[in-house]
Motif scaffolding. Structure first.
Motif, PDB file in Angstrom:
ATOM      1  N   LEU A 155       0.580  -1.004   0.002  1.00 58.77           N
ATOM      2  CA  LEU A 155      -0.122  -0.074   0.002  1.00 58.77           C
ATOM      3  C   LEU A 155       0.939   1.607   0.549  1.00 58.77           C
ATOM      4  N   ALA A 156       0.882   2.787  -1.251  1.00 57.98           N
ATOM      5  CA  ALA A 156       1.439   3.222  -0.876  1.00 57.98           C
ATOM      6  C   ALA A 156       0.817   4.608  -1.112  1.00 57.98           C
ATOM      7  N   ASP A 157       0.996   5.408  -0.338  1.00 56.25           N
ATOM      8  CA  ASP A 157       0.140   7.006  -0.315  1.00 56.25           C
ATOM      9  C   ASP A 157       1.083   7.609  -1.036  1.00 56.25           C
ATOM     10  N   GLU A 158       0.714   8.254  -1.876  1.00 50.47           N
ATOM     11  CA  GLU A 158       1.593   9.736  -2.665  1.00 50.47           C
ATOM     12  C   GLU A 158       2.718   9.241  -2.689  1.00 50.47           C
ATOM     13  N   PRO A 159       3.361   7.600  -3.088  1.00 50.15           N
ATOM     14  CA  PRO A 159       5.042   7.101  -3.377  1.00 50.15           C
ATOM     15  C   PRO A 159       5.888   8.884  -4.540  1.00 50.15           C
ATOM     16  N   THR A 160       4.671   9.309  -4.896  1.00 47.97           N
ATOM     17  CA  THR A 160       6.127   9.463  -6.141  1.00 47.97           C
ATOM     18  C   THR A 160       5.994  11.449  -5.398  1.00 47.97           C
ATOM     19  N   GLY A 161       5.334  11.629  -4.270  1.00 46.53           N
ATOM     20  CA  GLY A 161       5.100  13.110  -4.158  1.00 46.53           C
ATOM     21  C   GLY A 161       5.942  13.839  -3.338  1.00 46.53           C
ATOM     22  N   ASN A 162       7.299  13.502  -3.544  1.00 47.65           N
ATOM     23  CA  ASN A 162       7.726  14.018  -2.832  1.00 47.65           C
ATOM     24  C   ASN A 162       9.032  14.184  -4.147  1.00 47.65           C
ATOM     25  N   LEU A 163       8.822  13.799  -4.971  1.00 44.40           N
ATOM     26  CA  LEU A 163       9.959  13.066  -6.175  1.00 44.40           C
ATOM     27  C   LEU A 163       9.555  14.600  -7.068  1.00 44.40           C
ATOM     28  N   ASP A 164      10.953  14.744  -7.563  1.00 49.48           N
ATOM     29  CA  ASP A 164      11.095  15.047  -9.173  1.00 49.48           C
ATOM     30  C   ASP A 164      10.335  13.971 -10.393  1.00 49.48           C
ATOM     31  N   THR A 165      10.245  14.559 -11.339  1.00 46.69           N
ATOM     32  CA  THR A 165       9.066  13.485 -12.617  1.00 46.69           C
ATOM     33  C   THR A 165      10.092  12.497 -12.587  1.00 46.69           C
ATOM     34  N   ALA A 166      11.352  13.053 -13.168  1.00 48.49           N
ATOM     35  CA  ALA A 166      12.371  11.696 -13.524  1.00 48.49           C
ATOM     36  C   ALA A 166      12.263  10.340 -12.668  1.00 48.49           C
ATOM     37  N   ASN A 167      12.788  10.603 -11.333  1.00 46.93           N
ATOM     38  CA  ASN A 167      12.740  10.293 -10.570  1.00 46.93           C
ATOM     39  C   ASN A 167      11.425   9.232 -10.195  1.00 46.93           C
ATOM     40  N   GLY A 168       9.972  10.099 -10.423  1.00 44.08           N
ATOM     41  CA  GLY A 168       8.883   9.440  -9.680  1.00 44.08           C
ATOM     42  C   GLY A 168       8.252   8.800 -11.180  1.00 44.08           C
ATOM     43  N   ARG A 169       8.838   8.905 -12.083  1.00 46.39           N
ATOM     44  CA  ARG A 169       8.265   7.833 -13.367  1.00 46.39           C
ATOM     45  C   ARG A 169       9.695   6.525 -13.005  1.00 46.39           C
ATOM     46  N   GLU A 170      10.715   6.454 -12.632  1.00 44.56           N
ATOM     47  CA  GLU A 170      11.182   4.987 -12.347  1.00 44.56           C
ATOM     48  C   GLU A 170      10.567   4.237 -10.860  1.00 44.56           C
ATOM     49  N   ILE A 171       9.862   5.109 -10.294  1.00 42.19           N
ATOM     50  CA  ILE A 171       9.411   4.297  -8.767  1.00 42.19           C
ATOM     51  C   ILE A 171       8.004   3.937  -9.118  1.00 42.19           C
ATOM     52  N   VAL A 172       7.625   4.877 -10.163  1.00 43.91           N
ATOM     53  CA  VAL A 172       6.243   3.922 -10.761  1.00 43.91           C
ATOM     54  C   VAL A 172       6.491   2.471 -11.024  1.00 43.91           C
ATOM     55  N   ARG A 173       7.706   2.547 -12.532  1.00 44.41           N
ATOM     56  CA  ARG A 173       8.113   1.452 -13.131  1.00 44.41           C
ATOM     57  C   ARG A 173       8.045   0.359 -12.281  1.00 44.41           C
ATOM     58  N   LEU A 174       8.815   0.480 -10.870  1.00 43.04           N
ATOM     59  CA  LEU A 174       9.271  -0.122 -10.005  1.00 43.04           C
ATOM     60  C   LEU A 174       7.781  -0.726  -9.859  1.00 43.04           C
ATOM     61  N   LEU A 175       7.096   0.253  -9.127  1.00 49.03           N
ATOM     62  CA  LEU A 175       5.819  -0.366  -8.380  1.00 49.03           C
ATOM     63  C   LEU A 175       5.040  -1.379  -9.568  1.00 49.03           C
ATOM     64  N   ALA A 176       5.217  -0.892 -10.484  1.00 47.13           N
ATOM     65  CA  ALA A 176       4.620  -1.843 -11.275  1.00 47.13           C
ATOM     66  C   ALA A 176       4.865  -2.797 -11.523  1.00 47.13           C
ATOM     67  N   SER A 177       6.370  -3.553 -11.541  1.00 51.20           N
ATOM     68  CA  SER A 177       7.069  -4.495 -12.006  1.00 51.20           C
ATOM     69  C   SER A 177       7.446  -4.797 -10.417  1.00 51.20           C
ATOM     70  N   LEU A 178       6.907  -5.518  -9.651  1.00 51.67           N
ATOM     71  CA  LEU A 178       6.964  -5.764  -8.610  1.00 51.67           C
ATOM     72  C   LEU A 178       6.321  -7.485  -8.775  1.00 51.67           C
ATOM     73  N   GLY A 179       6.024  -8.216  -9.251  1.00 46.08           N
ATOM     74  CA  GLY A 179       5.279  -9.006  -9.741  1.00 46.08           C
ATOM     75  C   GLY A 179       4.080  -9.444  -9.146  1.00 46.08           C
ATOM     76  N   ASP A 180       4.156 -10.635  -8.267  1.00 47.24           N
ATOM     77  CA  ASP A 180       2.908 -10.883  -7.217  1.00 47.24           C
ATOM     78  C   ASP A 180       1.956 -10.630  -6.362  1.00 47.24           C
ATOM     79  N   THR A 181       3.443  -8.969  -6.557  1.00 49.01           N
ATOM     80  CA  THR A 181       2.428  -8.203  -5.041  1.00 49.01           C
ATOM     81  C   THR A 181       1.607  -7.354  -5.946  1.00 49.01           C
ATOM     82  N   THR A 182       0.306  -7.524  -4.890  1.00 50.80           N
ATOM     83  CA  THR A 182      -0.872  -6.422  -4.862  1.00 50.80           C
ATOM     84  C   THR A 182      -0.217  -5.639  -4.542  1.00 50.80           C
ATOM     85  N   VAL A 183      -0.752  -4.337  -5.689  1.00 46.22           N
ATOM     86  CA  VAL A 183      -0.602  -2.568  -4.999  1.00 46.22           C
ATOM     87  C   VAL A 183      -1.403  -2.230  -5.497  1.00 46.22           C
TER      88      VAL A 183
END
Length: 226
Positions: free
Chosen positions: A166-194
């Motif tokens: 469960l993630a609450d605004e996980p990119t809120g303190n990041l710039d656009t490039a870092n935010g994209r990387e975090i989103v990509r990571l969260l979307a690629s966690l395999g069988d973890t429900t996000v």
């Protein structure tokens, strides 16, 4: 599909002196492995929904099931065990301890599982490798970029291999490039429900399903029937 999270008729009303109905008659099923974005204006009930999904708050009415288990009759210690073993949390603030190394920050997240220190560090090492920080384990948070610190927070959340993140605004303190990387990571966690909260349309669009709240109710759900 196996349900990871289920809400049925869930409501949450905060008592006087300021009576607020944050959620009203919410039905929601999130299947195992789904990635879900929860959107809506401030005050729509997003944070309350996430807190109830994570058993941090109890609903005023309705049923919350985690992996099919009804949590309504659980004691506080039992709910703590559910969180320790089944749910990982990531927040907008990183909540890292400045005096600890990256490795030890991640390992401390496993203390409540009762693991020996060596096992905690082994799990933490694997989690940091998973988020691409194998070369930063001996650094301290102040030596990292914002994006790297959020990766540490994600590693801490997934070190115990929880079924749900469960993630609450996980990119809120990041710039656009870092935010994209975090989103990509969260979307690629395999069988973890996000399930994440966001005000960012691009972040929401990167998830497999989008849910919009308005006045404590689900008013749009791209995943079909709740």
């Amino acid at each position: 599909m196996t349900a990871a999270l289920e809400l049925r008729g869930v409501a949450k009303t905060y008592p006087p002196p300021t009576t607020v109905t944050a959620l009203s008659d919410v039905d929601l099923t999130v299947t195992a492995g789904e990635t879900v974005a929860v959107t809506g204006a401030s005050g729509a009930g997003k944070s309350t929904l996430l807190s109830i999904l994570g058993t941090l708050e109890r609903p005023t009415a309705g049923t919350v099931r985690i992996a099919g288990t009804d949590t309504s009759t659980m004691s506080d210690p039992q709910l703590s065990a559910v969180r320790a073993w089944h749910i990982g949390f990531v927040f907008q603030q990183f909540f890292l301890l400045d005096h600890l190394t990256v490795l030890d920050n991640v390992a401390t997240g496993l203390v409540y599982r009762g693991m020996p220190a060596a096992a905690r560090r082994e799990h933490a090492t694997r989690a940091l490798e998973r988020v691409g920080l194998a070369g930063r384990m001996r650094h301290r948070p102040a030596q990292l970029s914002g994006g790297e610190r959020q990766r540490v927070a994600i590693a801490r959340a997934v070190a115990g291999r929880p079924a749900v993140l469960l993630a609450d605004e996980p990119t809120g303190n990041l710039d656009t490039a870092n935010g994209r990387e975090i989103v990509r990571l969260l979307a690629s966690l395999g069988d973890t429900t996000v399930v994440l909260i966001t005000h960012n349309a691009a972040v929401a669009g990167a998830m497999g399903r989008q849910i919009r709240l308005e006045d404590g109710r689900i008013v749009d759900d791209s995943g079909g029937a709740a």
